[in-house]
Design a protein around this motif. Sequence first.
Motif: not given
Length: 208
Positions: A51-52, A54-55, A58-59, A72, A75, A79
Amino acid sequence: MNFLNLQDFIRRPPMIHNLSQKLTTTFIHHRIIDAEDREVYIYSFELLLSAVINLAVVVLLIGLTGQVAGGMGFVLTFLVLRQSAGGYHASSHFFCILSFTVIFSVFLAVITFLPPLYYLPVILGALVLGVPVIVLTAPVAHVNKPLTGAERVRLSRLAKLTVVVLTALIMTGWYLAPGSAAPAGAALGLLTVALSSLAALYQKRKRA
């Protein structure tokens, strides 16, 4: 690397798996968790680290494209709606990260090169295609985590309510700021969840 090792590499990427093992060992050493729960915590840390990552993806991609509002919107909608609607789950952490990276990259490419003039047709098309799919199929549970009858009813109602609220927010957002990419991103996030649900149902039928 032989075929069996390659399969294990894809199913449990060494970096994620090794770090999860180290974290679990540290927690056991400090008596924060019990040694008999080792495998459970290793798997839980793998999920957390995926998950980290994937985040971070995204960033990074939002930073490279500058599509903050659209990214944003996509996402957050994805979610929120996935929590009740469910959908396709990759067979490994590697493919989970890879598939999300590809999907989000394609979305950002579309939203980057799409003129704001076409946001409304995209929004309407995504909602017309996505909303009925989610209403009719949600929740689509993972094959390894079946739902009870009560859970299915609750999640189905929650998914329908979430879709209604999101649709209202998307259309309101477009009306108030037609040049913003956020409503288009949110609509495409909703459509992605719908397509994910269809993919999961197709996968289940193939296994049956």
